[in-house]
Design a protein around this motif. Structure first.
Motif, PDB file in Angstrom:
ATOM      1  N   LYS A 123     -22.890 -24.282  51.028  1.00  0.00           N
ATOM      2  CA  LYS A 123     -22.210 -23.826  49.810  1.00  0.00           C
ATOM      3  C   LYS A 123     -20.695 -23.895  49.990  1.00  0.00           C
ATOM      4  CE  LYS A 123     -24.889 -20.755  47.873  1.00  0.00           C
ATOM      5  NZ  LYS A 123     -25.521 -19.430  47.817  1.00  0.00           N
ATOM      6  N   PRO A 124     -19.972 -24.621  49.121  1.00  0.00           N
ATOM      7  CA  PRO A 124     -18.530 -24.763  49.309  1.00  0.00           C
ATOM      8  C   PRO A 124     -17.783 -23.435  49.445  1.00  0.00           C
ATOM      9  CG  PRO A 124     -19.278 -26.319  47.660  1.00  0.00           C
ATOM     10  CD  PRO A 124     -20.468 -25.455  48.002  1.00  0.00           C
ATOM     11  N   TYR A 125     -18.136 -22.433  48.625  1.00  0.00           N
ATOM     12  CA  TYR A 125     -17.401 -21.163  48.697  1.00  0.00           C
ATOM     13  C   TYR A 125     -17.590 -20.487  50.057  1.00  0.00           C
ATOM     14  CZ  TYR A 125     -16.157 -16.286  47.992  1.00  0.00           C
ATOM     15  OH  TYR A 125     -15.616 -15.036  48.143  1.00  0.00           O
ATOM     16  N   ASP A 126     -18.839 -20.446  50.541  1.00  0.00           N
ATOM     17  CA  ASP A 126     -19.075 -19.809  51.834  1.00  0.00           C
ATOM     18  C   ASP A 126     -18.405 -20.565  52.972  1.00  0.00           C
ATOM     19  OD1 ASP A 126     -20.639 -17.429  51.279  1.00  0.00           O
ATOM     20  OD2 ASP A 126     -22.206 -18.775  50.585  1.00  0.00           O
ATOM     21  N   LEU A 127     -18.481 -21.893  52.920  1.00  0.00           N
ATOM     22  CA  LEU A 127     -17.835 -22.676  53.985  1.00  0.00           C
ATOM     23  C   LEU A 127     -16.332 -22.457  53.979  1.00  0.00           C
ATOM     24  CD1 LEU A 127     -19.815 -26.025  53.889  1.00  0.00           C
ATOM     25  CD2 LEU A 127     -19.757 -24.344  55.741  1.00  0.00           C
ATOM     26  N   GLY A 131     -14.758 -20.775  57.083  1.00  0.00           N
ATOM     27  CA  GLY A 131     -13.762 -21.627  57.726  1.00  0.00           C
ATOM     28  C   GLY A 131     -12.415 -20.939  57.833  1.00  0.00           C
ATOM     29  N   LYS A 132     -12.000 -20.280  56.737  1.00  0.00           N
ATOM     30  CA  LYS A 132     -10.710 -19.581  56.751  1.00  0.00           C
ATOM     31  C   LYS A 132     -10.703 -18.419  57.717  1.00  0.00           C
ATOM     32  CE  LYS A 132      -8.835 -20.083  52.143  1.00  0.00           C
ATOM     33  NZ  LYS A 132      -8.595 -19.350  50.888  1.00  0.00           N
ATOM     34  N   LEU A 133     -11.828 -17.682  57.777  1.00  0.00           N
ATOM     35  CA  LEU A 133     -11.888 -16.528  58.682  1.00  0.00           C
ATOM     36  C   LEU A 133     -11.741 -16.978  60.132  1.00  0.00           C
ATOM     37  CD1 LEU A 133     -14.689 -14.348  57.038  1.00  0.00           C
ATOM     38  CD2 LEU A 133     -12.283 -13.748  57.336  1.00  0.00           C
ATOM     39  N   VAL A 151     -22.473 -28.510  68.117  1.00  0.00           N
ATOM     40  CA  VAL A 151     -23.596 -29.374  68.467  1.00  0.00           C
ATOM     41  C   VAL A 151     -24.437 -29.528  67.212  1.00  0.00           C
ATOM     42  CG1 VAL A 151     -25.095 -27.485  69.294  1.00  0.00           C
ATOM     43  CG2 VAL A 151     -25.374 -29.780  70.231  1.00  0.00           C
ATOM     44  N   GLU A 152     -25.057 -30.704  67.034  1.00  0.00           N
ATOM     45  CA  GLU A 152     -25.834 -30.893  65.821  1.00  0.00           C
ATOM     46  C   GLU A 152     -26.948 -29.853  65.738  1.00  0.00           C
ATOM     47  OE1 GLU A 152     -27.606 -34.798  65.923  1.00  0.00           O
ATOM     48  OE2 GLU A 152     -28.568 -34.426  67.830  1.00  0.00           O
ATOM     49  N   THR A 153     -27.443 -29.462  64.569  1.00  0.00           N
ATOM     50  CA  THR A 153     -27.162 -30.029  63.282  1.00  0.00           C
ATOM     51  C   THR A 153     -26.425 -29.033  62.407  1.00  0.00           C
ATOM     52  OG1 THR A 153     -29.166 -31.356  63.398  1.00  0.00           O
ATOM     53  CG2 THR A 153     -28.236 -31.048  61.231  1.00  0.00           C
ATOM     54  N   LYS A 154     -26.849 -27.767  62.460  1.00  0.00           N
ATOM     55  CA  LYS A 154     -26.348 -26.853  61.435  1.00  0.00           C
ATOM     56  C   LYS A 154     -24.916 -26.388  61.654  1.00  0.00           C
ATOM     57  CE  LYS A 154     -30.119 -24.632  61.367  1.00  0.00           C
ATOM     58  NZ  LYS A 154     -30.731 -23.326  61.255  1.00  0.00           N
ATOM     59  N   GLY A 155     -24.421 -26.549  62.883  1.00  0.00           N
ATOM     60  CA  GLY A 155     -23.041 -26.155  63.119  1.00  0.00           C
ATOM     61  C   GLY A 155     -22.018 -27.125  62.523  1.00  0.00           C
ATOM     62  N   ILE A 156     -22.479 -28.313  62.109  1.00  0.00           N
ATOM     63  CA  ILE A 156     -21.519 -29.361  61.732  1.00  0.00           C
ATOM     64  C   ILE A 156     -20.668 -28.988  60.518  1.00  0.00           C
ATOM     65  CG2 ILE A 156     -21.255 -31.781  61.054  1.00  0.00           C
ATOM     66  CD1 ILE A 156     -23.789 -32.419  62.613  1.00  0.00           C
ATOM     67  N   ALA A 158     -15.402 -27.227  58.416  1.00  0.00           N
ATOM     68  CA  ALA A 158     -14.633 -26.282  57.599  1.00  0.00           C
ATOM     69  C   ALA A 158     -13.514 -25.664  58.430  1.00  0.00           C
ATOM     70  CB  ALA A 158     -15.552 -25.205  57.035  1.00  0.00           C
ATOM     71  N   VAL A 159     -13.839 -25.225  59.638  1.00  0.00           N
ATOM     72  CA  VAL A 159     -12.825 -24.628  60.515  1.00  0.00           C
ATOM     73  C   VAL A 159     -11.743 -25.666  60.839  1.00  0.00           C
ATOM     74  CG1 VAL A 159     -12.401 -23.575  62.762  1.00  0.00           C
ATOM     75  CG2 VAL A 159     -14.517 -23.046  61.526  1.00  0.00           C
ATOM     76  N   ALA A 160     -12.183 -26.878  61.178  1.00  0.00           N
ATOM     77  CA  ALA A 160     -11.246 -27.939  61.551  1.00  0.00           C
ATOM     78  C   ALA A 160     -10.291 -28.251  60.404  1.00  0.00           C
ATOM     79  CB  ALA A 160     -12.009 -29.196  61.962  1.00  0.00           C
ATOM     80  N   SER A 161     -10.791 -28.195  59.158  1.00  0.00           N
ATOM     81  CA  SER A 161      -9.912 -28.534  58.041  1.00  0.00           C
ATOM     82  C   SER A 161      -8.810 -27.479  57.878  1.00  0.00           C
ATOM     83  CB  SER A 161     -10.708 -28.717  56.746  1.00  0.00           C
ATOM     84  OG  SER A 161     -11.020 -27.479  56.164  1.00  0.00           O
ATOM     85  N   TYR A 162      -9.123 -26.198  58.116  1.00  0.00           N
ATOM     86  CA  TYR A 162      -8.089 -25.155  57.990  1.00  0.00           C
ATOM     87  C   TYR A 162      -7.155 -25.112  59.192  1.00  0.00           C
ATOM     88  CZ  TYR A 162     -10.337 -23.626  53.752  1.00  0.00           C
ATOM     89  OH  TYR A 162     -10.838 -23.601  52.483  1.00  0.00           O
ATOM     90  N   LEU A 163      -7.629 -25.558  60.357  1.00  0.00           N
ATOM     91  CA  LEU A 163      -6.735 -25.631  61.524  1.00  0.00           C
ATOM     92  C   LEU A 163      -6.049 -26.996  61.587  1.00  0.00           C
ATOM     93  CD1 LEU A 163      -8.933 -23.906  64.281  1.00  0.00           C
ATOM     94  CD2 LEU A 163      -6.903 -22.959  63.186  1.00  0.00           C
ATOM     95  N   ASN A 164      -6.532 -27.925  60.744  1.00  0.00           N
ATOM     96  CA  ASN A 164      -6.001 -29.292  60.696  1.00  0.00           C
ATOM     97  C   ASN A 164      -6.055 -29.993  62.050  1.00  0.00           C
ATOM     98  OD1 ASN A 164      -5.027 -31.555  59.476  1.00  0.00           O
ATOM     99  ND2 ASN A 164      -3.025 -30.734  58.964  1.00  0.00           N
ATOM    100  N   VAL A 165      -7.227 -29.943  62.664  1.00  0.00           N
ATOM    101  CA  VAL A 165      -7.485 -30.633  63.938  1.00  0.00           C
ATOM    102  C   VAL A 165      -8.822 -31.361  63.796  1.00  0.00           C
ATOM    103  CG1 VAL A 165      -6.227 -28.914  65.303  1.00  0.00           C
ATOM    104  CG2 VAL A 165      -8.689 -28.644  64.959  1.00  0.00           C
TER     105      VAL A 165
END
Lengths: 267, 267
Positions: free
Chosen positions: A100-104, A108-110, A126-131, A136-143
């Motif tokens: 769900k985009p809102y939850d991610l 991710g922000k938290l 590691v695959e699958t569900k953590g991806i 989401a985390v990577a996009s907010y940390l920009n890495v």
């Protein structure tokens, strides 16, 4: 300007760049940025850092305050306390939340808030569900986000692999990462959706070491009860699932140690 | 206001809500929104739709114009034309691109542009490398992402499975999706990272039908040369890899049919 900054978190933008882009004086750019900074701080939804001097500029840091964090985690825990989520073997259905985009966005922000000042250079899962979580985390940390795989795939090229003890299946398993996925000395944040005994997270920690990189932190969406000693002691969890009783159809969840292990004191 | 709208794409926000939130008159909110609308249109980087009337308001549609789309796809094709990406069996290493926030943002926005007015209700992919792509697209369309899996996992509960012919391995394989992942009659966009013969995409198409849902479109990041007849004829590709020659170390890529199959004429 808001859009430009939001799309480039953790990136320093020089003021003359904005002045040129919008054909405005540096003073009016500075005034607008001051308004943005206060609005973000008032909503406890982001930090605008200004760096003075010739090499200075402005940088947007995705950062949630304690109040919105508590509110969201209590709401999420409430939604997880739904007995139809209970799966055989003490697992919990979370795929809807992780799609769900809102939850991610919130999760991710938290996590990006907790590690905003930890100089993270890559996020690993590691695959699958953590991806979806890692991205989401990577996009907010920009890495970059990197994904270890549980089985060899032809589409990855040369890999480094480690063996680990999966606590959920009590079996020795293997995970691997392409050799080109991580440079030496990278500061890596490990994330995953679910932790029981921590065996999978321990495997990722080994993998990070094999690449001569450092583990900057270990963060999971949900931790769940585990009777034996955990392989990972130092971790951050957003949600703590206290009890799963499939016979009585009871699942109890509450915010994890995230709230006590995050320094929100930045506004 | 920009931040609020950007975080809720495709969602209608009533003007009185903004007026109350910022303690401003509706007329000045309207003026600010008009400026935002023009700025987005000038940069060909998003559409602000205003809906008149009592049930009206404003809606942000992530949408890229033809120029930024061409520029990005040419740049991406150039980066893919790197012989070190060639893997055995005619595969191409793309994991770095699929883990980079900037690329995921651009690829997600491009696909969300193509399907902005197609009433998409869910984005589907199959593990593993399509996942970050599907989540990026889903975030810009603001709909859930669902992931089919290639093997049974205990943490998903009841599933529906289909058999499909994998064109890359020439073997019959199985993919499945939890029964609770999709409601009936959902309008589903199928995305994946790579297409050779289209067997995997065809499997997803079958899966969508098994759930009594409709396929609204099929979109891949890269299509590559395939000598036999493809199982999927109607698809959109962002990148077309014309030639992969591992002996001569040549890989040739260019923008796919995306540019001719997208109506950019919305600004």
């Amino acid at each position: 300007m808001t859009k430009y900054l939001m799309e480039r978190p953790h990136t320093l933008i020089a003021l003359p760049f904005f002045a040129k882009r919008y054909g405005a004086a540096k003073s009016s750019i500075s005034e607008d940025l001051a308004i943005l900074k206060h609005t973000l701080a008032d909503n406890e939804d982001g930090i605008l850092e200004t760096v003075a001097g010739a090499a200075g500029g402005v940088r947007y840091i995705p950062f949630l305050g304690q109040k919105p964090a508590e509110k969201y985690l209590n709401d999420l825990a409430g939604r997880i306390q739904d007995s139809s989520r209970i799966l055989p073997g003490g697992f919990v259905y979370l795929s809807d939340i992780l799609g769900k985009p809102y939850d991610l966005e919130m999760i991710g922000k938290l996590i990006a808030t907790r590690y905003a000042y930890a100089d993270i250079e890559a996020v690993m899962t590691v695959e699958t569900k953590g991806i979806s979580l890692a991205n989401a985390v990577a996009s907010y940390l920009n890495v970059p986000a990197v994904t270890a795989r549980k089985r060899s795939k032809v589409t990855e090229g040369a890999t480094v692999s480690v063996n680990y003890m999966s606590s959920s299946t009590s079996r020795v398993a293997k995970m691997e990462l392409p050799t080109r996925a991580l440079d030496k000395e990278t500061n890596v944040l490990i994330v995953d959706d679910f932790m029981k005994g921590g065996g999978t997270l321990d495997g990722m920690r080994q993998l990070v070491k094999e690449f001569n990189c450092q583990v900057a932190g270990v963060c999971v969406l949900c931790e769940t009860e585990y009777k034996d000693e955990r392989k990972i002691k130092d971790y951050v969890s957003l949600i703590n699932i206290d009890q799963i009783d499939s016979e009585k159809e009871i699942i109890l969840a509450q915010p994890g140690n995230f709230l006590t292990r995050t320094n929100f004191d930045r506004f």
